[in-house]
Scaffold this active site. Structure first.
Site, PDB file in Angstrom:
ATOM      1  N   ARG A 104      37.900  46.234  38.654  1.00 16.73           N
ATOM      2  CA  ARG A 104      38.037  47.479  37.892  1.00 16.73           C
ATOM      3  C   ARG A 104      37.188  47.420  36.631  1.00 16.73           C
ATOM      4  NH1 ARG A 104      43.929  49.692  36.193  1.00 16.73           N
ATOM      5  NH2 ARG A 104      44.132  49.605  38.458  1.00 16.73           N
ATOM      6  N   ASP A 200      51.962  39.948  39.945  1.00 19.44           N
ATOM      7  CA  ASP A 200      50.580  39.952  40.415  1.00 19.44           C
ATOM      8  C   ASP A 200      50.494  39.121  41.689  1.00 19.44           C
ATOM      9  OD1 ASP A 200      47.783  38.887  40.741  1.00 19.44           O
ATOM     10  OD2 ASP A 200      47.430  40.136  38.980  1.00 19.44           O
ATOM     11  N   ASP A 203      47.858  36.220  41.732  1.00 21.30           N
ATOM     12  CA  ASP A 203      48.256  35.067  40.925  1.00 21.30           C
ATOM     13  C   ASP A 203      49.350  34.259  41.608  1.00 21.30           C
ATOM     14  OD1 ASP A 203      46.464  35.559  38.909  1.00 21.30           O
ATOM     15  OD2 ASP A 203      47.891  36.594  37.607  1.00 21.30           O
TER      16      ASP A 203
END
Length: 209
Positions: A104, A200, A203
């Site tokens: 992003r 996340d 992660d």
């Protein structure tokens, strides 16, 4: 009409609860993401066309069924989507695997492609895009755009969790794409995380949180 399939099988829901638990360690999280992908693949491939074939059993002739028509390709969105690949290949070992990398842009907040490697015959295959989380929908829409530019006609999107905002974004831009997920959560928070979600996914799969 939004083409969303929320898979409510008890085994899926049981494993999803373990994924949500913040005390679940990296090894177990990674293994369960793969198991969830296997279970979801079973549902996402339910309507594959089959053709009758004759085989010789040790006792006699039998009519069985084999998958017919187009073959399958799976395309994980890097990096979290990688955690779902082995689970799919467990059921469909002949599937080809492509990869799409997106990040992003911090200024425009729009997804930017940084990597794309797809099978040469991708246009002749049905494609399942893999990403554990469908949050804003930006990465999913960008990945679908990219794969359609390569001539693919039949695309499905497989997510473990989805937010209403992401579902709306994908369905508004690509109403022909079916979404498969194990749950639709409440909303996105101010940071674009699914609430209550599971954190996340990348992660937690790779131990980088």
């Amino acid at each position: 009409m939004e083409k969303v399939n929320v898979l409510t099988h008890p085994l899926l829901q049981h494993k999803l609860t373990i994924l949500r638990d913040e005390t679940t360690g990296v090894k177990e999280f990674r293994e369960i993401v793969s198991e969830v992908a296997t279970l979801m693949c079973y549902e996402a491939t339910r309507n594959l066309p089959v053709e009758a074939i004759e085989v010789q059993t040790p006792v006699g002739q039998a009519v069985g069924y084999a998958i017919a028509g187009k073959k399958l390709a799976i395309v994980p969105i890097l990096r979290a989507g990688l955690g779902m690949v082995d689970g799919i290949l467990t059921l469909v070992p002949s599937a080809k695997v492509g990869h799409v990398g997106l990040f992003r842009d911090p200024e425009t907040l729009q997804p930017v492609e940084y990597y794309c490697k797809l099978p040469q015959d991708i246009a002749e295959r049905d494609v399942i895009i893999l990403d554990p989380m469908l949050a804003t929908g930006g990465s999913a829409v960008a990945a679908i755009d990219l794969i359609k530019r390569h001539g693919v006609k039949n695309i499905k999107l497989m997510n473990i969790l989805a937010a209403p905002e992401g579902i709306h974004e994908v369905c508004s831009k690509h109403p022909d794409v079916e979404i498969y997920c194990a749950a639709v959560d409440e909303k996105l928070n101010d940071h674009g995380y699914i609430v209550p979600g599971l954190g996340d996914a990348g992660d937690r799969i790779f131990g980088t949180k």
